[in-house]
Enzyme design. Structure first.
Site, PDB file in Angstrom:
ATOM      1  N   ASP A   2       0.840  -1.203   0.000  1.00 53.48           N
ATOM      2  CA  ASP A   2       0.000   0.000   0.000  1.00 53.48           C
ATOM      3  C   ASP A   2       0.876   1.254   0.000  1.00 53.48           C
ATOM      4  OD1 ASP A   2      -2.296   1.525   0.166  1.00 53.48           O
ATOM      5  OD2 ASP A   2      -3.065   0.557   1.968  1.00 53.48           O
ATOM      6  N   ASP A  42     -10.852   2.238  -3.210  1.00 47.25           N
ATOM      7  CA  ASP A  42     -11.395   1.966  -1.884  1.00 47.25           C
ATOM      8  C   ASP A  42     -12.913   1.984  -1.898  1.00 47.25           C
ATOM      9  OD1 ASP A  42      -9.108   1.456  -0.536  1.00 47.25           O
ATOM     10  OD2 ASP A  42      -8.867   3.457   0.304  1.00 47.25           O
TER      11      ASP A  42
HETATM   12  C1  DGJ Z   1      -5.846   1.896   1.811  1.00 48.92           C
HETATM   13  C2  DGJ Z   1      -6.249   0.678   1.058  1.00 48.92           C
HETATM   14  O1  DGJ Z   1      -6.776   1.028  -0.176  1.00 48.92           O
HETATM   15  C3  DGJ Z   1      -7.239  -0.119   1.885  1.00 48.92           C
HETATM   16  O2  DGJ Z   1      -7.682  -1.219   1.160  1.00 48.92           O
HETATM   17  C4  DGJ Z   1      -6.582  -0.526   3.167  1.00 48.92           C
HETATM   18  O3  DGJ Z   1      -5.528  -1.401   2.901  1.00 48.92           O
HETATM   19  C5  DGJ Z   1      -6.095   0.697   3.908  1.00 48.92           C
HETATM   20  N1  DGJ Z   1      -5.263   1.534   3.072  1.00 48.92           N
HETATM   21  C6  DGJ Z   1      -5.330   0.306   5.126  1.00 48.92           C
HETATM   22  O4  DGJ Z   1      -4.747   1.369   5.752  1.00 48.92           O
END
Ligand code: DGJ
Length: 766
Positions: free
Chosen positions: A512, A582
């Site tokens: 990430d 997200d």
């Molecule tokens: C952003 C990601 O897109 C989410 O799926 C998740 O992993 C969060 N970060 C966790 O902090």
């Protein structure tokens, strides 16, 4: 041979362009022509040494040099007094700043006198089979090379079969003693040209590169629409189409990532282009940081399209003898609309960019705990989820954010990649063993590029955060960005990741990246190299990813950046899948996945079934619809399976079976978008989304139709299909038989009832 260099000297007895005297002129011309199945890219070298653009578009044969040396001989030989006018008008392959071309330049420097002019002249060209690697940068590669003894992408001349061919055109500025090597690769079976540039300083002095773009195409027309994919967090890559107007239309990123706001993709479309007809020229930068792309309609109603590293806040010190390599720009031509453009990108990326062994394999169906628990979990909770998931046929548990340091919220511990014992007593290895004992694989989340102010790493090495000494450092999500230009930083993170990966059976990583760069300065780089940090940061990320995928080739890597802020070809080189957004709401995802499909294949789209009401938009959609949308990508679940209704839980095994039955069609097949999308009706207001995937041999197809909002008093939806064999007979999953031609010409009715209803229809050739 796809590349042809015409060394035949031709004599033209024409008057030079805008010449005021009738002086006959002889001009020697060399052309370089790149041919792919349906497209031609052609250049010419004038006797003055300028590399000019002749044509990119539908396939043509024969010598095209007459385009430049016909009525308007584009040469300077005897008209030096009008060089400025000449430079500002001719179609140039790699335009330089400072000698009269006032359109967007590809290159600009600061030399020893602090002057910015560059004047590159042709010195020679070399053709070789295959495709060379780009130093430190991801790029498309010759698939043949992957199977050579070297076992890695890239290609040595002797090892390559001719699935692509490369010409390197050398230009030099004799004053600066600067060499530019323009690297063009043409693929035999796809209408693709890739371009990149290498600059080498042969002088005794330092040259600062102020800008270097990777590609420029000077079209001799301006009747185009520009299509881009724009958005924001949770609504990435929404198509945006508008006609070109006089002046400049651009997209870019200055955030240190390719960004939620603008994907490093654009296309120029003929005004009549739709999914099936019209011309489409697609550009996609194989890069994960700051980019720049622009279409400029010039004084003569021509269009200059450029793409490359963003020159904003960029400067690179090139010492004598040093080389700088610019990222690769992938360029696709389609004479059959946007659909064909997208399918060409998809084929190229699946065959010649994504190097992971998972590329063409069925990925394990996973359950991710992020939307299930956020930071609020412990071993018992995770095992409860894993047990229930295993019972329903789910194959992997992915432990997301919050397993390390003392992280109970997003306020701490990034940079401390040690297990949080309070949540996971006995460590990760114990948890992983327990998950494995349930018959499930285990995956783990990292955010390697970040550091929390509240972390041991930051307390020990505050100088490792990107910051300006003495100036307040902006927090974003309560975190800072590590200076990945510094090898010591990369080594530290590498060692921490290695310790975790070697201690437990981790088969998947979600990488990430949750914030953008600010106060961009490095304690590692000398003062005169500070403007290199934006690019060196990305190179550092690539280096660590290269280590990861080389040291752990069997790990399935998923990239992610606060959702889909780094959904770009650079990342695809390292990871076969990227978390798309997200926003996991099925209806929002239709739009996002639609825009993503413009150049990225379904096989790489990270997509999960999540809980309702949806955590981002609060929408309630049927479980079946969520499944249909998620299975277009890398299918998984992201919900607390112990808490959802038993009715939904019971649907999971059948949904997984459905996914596994059809996955190969979407992963390896051709995608045809069938909904109106951005052709007049915006994807925001359209009331259905439809697409069909067809296997390459046209024996199987899967149609997915989803009603976004029900409408009163409309006839049932009848969809004309694409991609099928018109001569064949197809049987549907409902047992009906139709001819391919009827399905294409007349369509099939798909009954939908109510908001958010979704149907899949499977076709098999009889
Ligand atoms: C952003 C990601 O897109 C989410 O799926 C998740 O992993 C969060 N970060 C966790 O902090």
């Amino acid at each position: 041979m796809p590349i042809h260099i015409n060394k035949t000297r031709k004599k033209y007895s024409k008057y030079i362009w805008q010449r005021n005297e009738n002086v006959p002129l002889e001009t020697d011309v060399t052309t370089i022509t790149l041919q792919s199945p349906g497209a031609t890219y052609a250049m010419a070298v004038t006797d003055d040494g300028y590399l000019l653009h002749l044509h990119w578009g539908a396939k043509v044969t024969g010598d095209l040099s007459y385009i430049l040396f016909g009525k308007n001989p584009y040469t300077l030989a005897e008209n030096l007094r009008d060089k400025g006018t000449f430079m500002d008008s001719v179609p140039l392959e790699f335009p330089c700043h400072g000698t009269g071309d006032y359109r967007e330049p590809c290159i600009m420097v600061r030399d020893k006198n602090n002057a910015s002019t560059v004047d590159l002249k042709f010195k020679g060209a070399r053709v070789s089979p295959g495709k060379p690697k780009l130093d430190g940068l991801p790029a498309t590669f010759s698939r043949f090379a992957v199977t050579t003894a070297e076992g890695s992408p890239g290609c040595s001349a002797s090892a390559c079969s001719p699935d692509c061919e490369t010409v390197i055109i050398t230009l030099e500025d004799d004053y600066l003693k600067l060499r530019a090597e323009l690297i063009y690769t043409v693929f035999n079976k796809l209408d693709v040209i890739t371009r990149s540039v290498k600059l080498t300083n042969f002088s005794e002095d330092t040259i600062y590169i102020a800008r270097v773009l990777s590609a420029c195409v000077d079209f001799d027309r301006s009747d185009f629409d520009m299509l881009t994919a724009n958005g924001s967090w949770a609504r990435e890559r929404i198509p945006c189409r508008s006609p070109l107007h006089r002046g400049k239309q651009s997209i870019d990123s200055v955030k240190g990532e390719s960004s939620h706001q603008s994907n490093p993709f654009f296309a120029l479309l003929s005004h009549n282009a739709d999914e099936d007809t019209g011309e489409a020229y697609g550009f996609n930068l194989c890069y994960s940081g700051d980019f720049f792309a622009q279409s400029e309609v010039t004084q003569h109603s021509c269009t200059r399209a450029v793409m490359g590293l963003n020159p904003f806040d960029f400067s690179w010190k090139l010492e004598p003898g040093e080389t700088f390599t610019a990222p690769e720009c992938v360029m696709v031509y389609s004479s059959e609309g946007l659909g064909q453009m997208s399918r060409t990108f998809h084929d190229l990326y699946r065959n010649n960019l994504i190097r992971s062994e998972w590329n063409k394999k069925l990925r394990p169906v996973l359950i991710n705990n992020w939307e299930a628990t956020y930071f609020n979990f412990d071993t018992d909770k995770l095992i409860a989820i894993a047990r229930e998931a295993a019972n329903r046929g789910i194959e992997m548990l992915v432990l997301d954010d919050g397993w390390f340091g003392h992280r109970d919220s997003d306020n701490s511990s990034l940079g401390d990649w040690v297990t949080y014992e309070k949540k996971l007593p006995g460590g990760l290895s114990k948890l992983v063993s327990e998950v494995n004992a349930l018959g499930m694989k285990f995956g783990l989340w990292f955010e390697p590029e970040m550091v929390s102010p509240d972390s041991n790493l930051y307390r020990t090495h505050p100088e490792w955060a990107i910051h300006i000494e003495g100036r307040e450092l902006t927090q974003s999500r309560g975190q800072y960005v590590l200076d990945f230009s510094n090898p010591a930083v990369r080594e530290n993170i590498k060692a921490q990741m290695k310790a975790i990966l070697d201690a437990a059976n981790i088969e998947y990583i979600k990488w990430d990246m949750n914030r953008q760069l600010t106060e961009i300065a490095s304690t590692y780089l000398p003062v005169e190299r500070q403007r290199e940090l934006r690019h060196r940061y990305v190179l550092g990320v690539y280096e660590l990813m290269e280590w990861l995928v080389t040291a752990y080739p069997h790990i399935l890597l998923e990239n992610c950046s606060g959702g889909g802020a780094r959904f770009d070809p650079g990342m695809l080189y390292f990871s076969p899948q990227i978390w798309c957004s997200d926003d996991t709401d099925a209806i929002e995802r239709l739009k996002i996945q639609y825009g993503t499909s413009l150049c990225y294949p379904a096989s790489c789209i990270g997509s999960h079934v999540s809980d309702c009401p949806n955590h981002t938009v609060g929408r309630i959609t049927p479980f079946n619809t969520r499944g249909n949308v998620a299975m277009v990508g890398t299918f998984g679940y992201e919900l607390d399976i112990t808490k959802i209704s038993e009715e939904d839980r019971e649907k999971i095994p059948a949904q997984i079976a459905q996914y596994k039955k059809y996955a190969h069609i979407m992963r390896d097949g051709d995608q045809y978008r069938l909904s109106p999308g951005f052709h007049g009706i915006s994807p925001v207001t359209m009331n259905y989304d439809a697409f069909i995937f067809v296997t390459k041999d046209k024996t199987e197809a899967l149609l997915t139709v989803t009603q976004t909002l029900a409408r009163p008093n409309y006839p049932p939806l009848r969809l004309r299909l694409r991609g099928l064999n018109p001569e064949a007979q197809y049987k549907t999953s409902g047992g009906e038989v139709y001819s391919g031609s009827a399905l294409i010409q007349c369509g099939i009715e798909v009954p939908l009832s109510g908001d958010f209803d979704s149907k899949q229809v499977y076709f098999s050739k009889l």
